[in-house]
Motif scaffolding. Structure first.
Motif, PDB file in Angstrom:
ATOM      1  N   ILE A  54       6.067   7.711   3.474  1.00 55.25           N
ATOM      2  CA  ILE A  54       5.481   8.866   3.984  1.00 55.25           C
ATOM      3  C   ILE A  54       4.549   8.668   5.263  1.00 55.25           C
ATOM      4  O   ILE A  54       4.607   9.369   6.155  1.00 55.25           O
ATOM      5  CB  ILE A  54       4.640   9.618   2.992  1.00 55.25           C
ATOM      6  N   LEU A  55       3.735   7.353   5.206  1.00 54.85           N
ATOM      7  CA  LEU A  55       2.940   7.094   6.196  1.00 54.85           C
ATOM      8  C   LEU A  55       3.590   6.420   7.546  1.00 54.85           C
ATOM      9  O   LEU A  55       2.617   6.287   8.468  1.00 54.85           O
ATOM     10  CB  LEU A  55       1.786   6.286   5.601  1.00 54.85           C
ATOM     11  N   LYS A 299      13.436  -5.595   4.959  1.00 58.88           N
ATOM     12  CA  LYS A 299      12.509  -5.982   5.968  1.00 58.88           C
ATOM     13  C   LYS A 299      11.744  -4.927   6.648  1.00 58.88           C
ATOM     14  O   LYS A 299      10.607  -4.790   6.827  1.00 58.88           O
ATOM     15  CB  LYS A 299      13.236  -6.809   7.092  1.00 58.88           C
ATOM     16  N   ASP A 300      12.290  -3.758   6.661  1.00 62.71           N
ATOM     17  CA  ASP A 300      11.729  -2.245   7.089  1.00 62.71           C
ATOM     18  C   ASP A 300      10.565  -1.824   6.215  1.00 62.71           C
ATOM     19  O   ASP A 300       9.393  -1.671   6.723  1.00 62.71           O
ATOM     20  CB  ASP A 300      12.852  -1.330   7.140  1.00 62.71           C
ATOM     21  N   VAL A 305       4.763  -1.903   5.489  1.00 62.27           N
ATOM     22  CA  VAL A 305       3.464  -2.407   4.721  1.00 62.27           C
ATOM     23  C   VAL A 305       2.389  -2.970   5.589  1.00 62.27           C
ATOM     24  O   VAL A 305       1.197  -2.906   5.562  1.00 62.27           O
ATOM     25  CB  VAL A 305       3.905  -3.211   3.457  1.00 62.27           C
ATOM     26  N   TRP A 306       2.985  -3.968   6.527  1.00 60.20           N
ATOM     27  CA  TRP A 306       1.871  -4.740   7.311  1.00 60.20           C
ATOM     28  C   TRP A 306       1.295  -3.885   8.527  1.00 60.20           C
ATOM     29  O   TRP A 306       0.167  -3.903   8.684  1.00 60.20           O
ATOM     30  CB  TRP A 306       2.932  -5.722   8.183  1.00 60.20           C
ATOM     31  N   LYS A 307       2.054  -2.637   8.859  1.00 62.62           N
ATOM     32  CA  LYS A 307       1.518  -1.715   9.821  1.00 62.62           C
ATOM     33  C   LYS A 307       0.499  -0.887   9.287  1.00 62.62           C
ATOM     34  O   LYS A 307      -0.461  -0.784   9.726  1.00 62.62           O
ATOM     35  CB  LYS A 307       2.775  -0.892  10.273  1.00 62.62           C
ATOM     36  N   VAL A 308       0.959  -0.439   7.997  1.00 64.03           N
ATOM     37  CA  VAL A 308      -0.297   0.515   7.289  1.00 64.03           C
ATOM     38  C   VAL A 308      -1.575  -0.627   6.918  1.00 64.03           C
ATOM     39  O   VAL A 308      -2.739  -0.184   7.100  1.00 64.03           O
ATOM     40  CB  VAL A 308       0.473   0.724   6.015  1.00 64.03           C
ATOM     41  N   ALA A 309      -1.103  -1.843   6.464  1.00 61.29           N
ATOM     42  CA  ALA A 309      -2.425  -2.958   6.333  1.00 61.29           C
ATOM     43  C   ALA A 309      -3.183  -2.945   7.368  1.00 61.29           C
ATOM     44  O   ALA A 309      -4.363  -2.921   7.441  1.00 61.29           O
ATOM     45  CB  ALA A 309      -2.088  -4.058   5.472  1.00 61.29           C
ATOM     46  N   SER A 310      -2.525  -3.347   8.637  1.00 62.93           N
ATOM     47  CA  SER A 310      -3.104  -3.443   9.977  1.00 62.93           C
ATOM     48  C   SER A 310      -3.969  -2.370  10.313  1.00 62.93           C
ATOM     49  O   SER A 310      -4.955  -2.449  10.759  1.00 62.93           O
ATOM     50  CB  SER A 310      -2.100  -3.898  10.807  1.00 62.93           C
TER      51      SER A 310
END
Length: 331
Positions: A54-55, A299-300, A305-310
């Protein structure tokens, strides 16, 4: 007539006893914490996938739309069985009411059917994306995706209603002990006072036809997919395609094998230990493993996840910097 008279002389069952895994209090307490741990993993893992999709706008494509539907199905699925089993382990109250058993059977069958349907649709999504990439957005537009997702739920609810209806048209008298940690159709057939041949034949025929169709469709789709992949000159492209398709194929194979073994295996292969193990494999394991498999093999999802965490870390650092500036100005 004699059989009917014998049945009327016995009291009708108004509640059932879920025997679960053990009668030992210490073992039950250990099982409660184990089931709680498993339930939380499934709940957090599937909600995690839902929120990540969703995010992240990059994941707003049909493949992840169906993955969100699968995660929601898994949440409903494991919530139907595990909380009641946890309550039994904690309180040692094994009783489940007749209406409660009806609802549990209906929801389990609906979730099983929806899971199979969604996994089959996801195979079609991968087939169109890889074999007909230029027509992907035309074939799998949002109207088509919504209709397919709705069809999976509606067809599963109809089948669940039919199987639940014919199951509870059986007469239950005397014995009310279910050798399982939830109300399961094969176990209810075992303790019925009436002949269950029609129910078994109906369940076997429908299950075999639906299972064969879905399995044939999935493997035919992957047959075309792999033929296209092997012709690709790009090693990186082949690896990316395999990494996208392998989680789905793993999840489907695990679920269809365990569910068909539970519902369609002959009575000669039935035993208390085997029944518990097979039910655990198809009712508990898929909702737990699905988010783990998709998270580690896709991988997507990992990049999202990395984008949301960053983004969360950047926002937190900005808030800290802003608060520091405010404090400095105030001083």
């Amino acid at each position: 007539m004699i059989e009917r008279t014998r049945m009327t002389n016995q009291s009708t069952v108004m509640e059932f006893l879920l025997m679960g895994f053990s009668d030992d209090h210490d073992v039950q307490l250990l099982l409660f914490f184990l089931l709680l741990f498993v339930y939380l993993i499934a709940l957090v893992g599937n909600l995690f996938i839902v929120f990540v999709v969703i995010l992240n706008n990059n994941l707003h494509i049909p493949m992840y739309f169906f993955l969100v539907n699968l995660s929601l199905t898994d949440i409903f699925y494991i919530t139907t069985t595990i909380p009641k089993s946890m309550a039994v382990s904690l309180t040692d109250n094994k009783m489940i009411t007749f209406p409660g058993c009806v609802v549990q059977v209906f929801l389990v069958i609906a979730c099983v059917g929806s899971e199979v349907a969604l996994l089959t649709i996801m195979a079609y999504d991968r087939y169109v994306a890889i074999c007909h990439p230029l027509q992907y957005s035309l074939i799998l537009n949002w109207d088509a995706c919504s209709q397919m997702a709705l069809a999976s739920w509606v067809s599963s609810l109809i089948y669940a209603m039919l199987l639940t209806t014919i199951t509870f048209q059986l007469y239950f008298c005397g014995l009310n002990i279910i050798g399982q940690f939830f109300c399961d159709v094969p176990q209810l057939q075992k303790i019925s006072c009436t002949d269950t041949k029609f129910n078994q034949i109906f369940m076997w025929i429908v299950g075999f036809i639906a299972g064969s169709f879905c399995t044939g469709f999935v493997f035919a789709s992957y047959g075309y997919i792999f033929s296209v992949i092997l012709k690709s000159p790009s090693t990186q492209g082949r690896y990316k395609t395999f990494s996208t398709c392998s989680p789905h194929l793993t999840v489907y194979s695990l679920f269809i094998i365990t569910s068909m073994f539970s519902y369609l295996r002959p009575q000669t292969l039935s035993s208390p230990t085997m029944d518990l193990l097979s039910a655990f494999l198809y009712a508990v394991l898929p909702p737990v493993l699905n988010p783990i498999i998709y998270s580690f093999r896709n991988k997507d999802i990992q990049e999202a996840v990395w984008k949301v965490a960053s983004h969360a870390e950047t926002s937190e650092n900005a808030d800290i910097s802003e608060n520091a500036d405010i404090s400095e100005n105030a001083a």
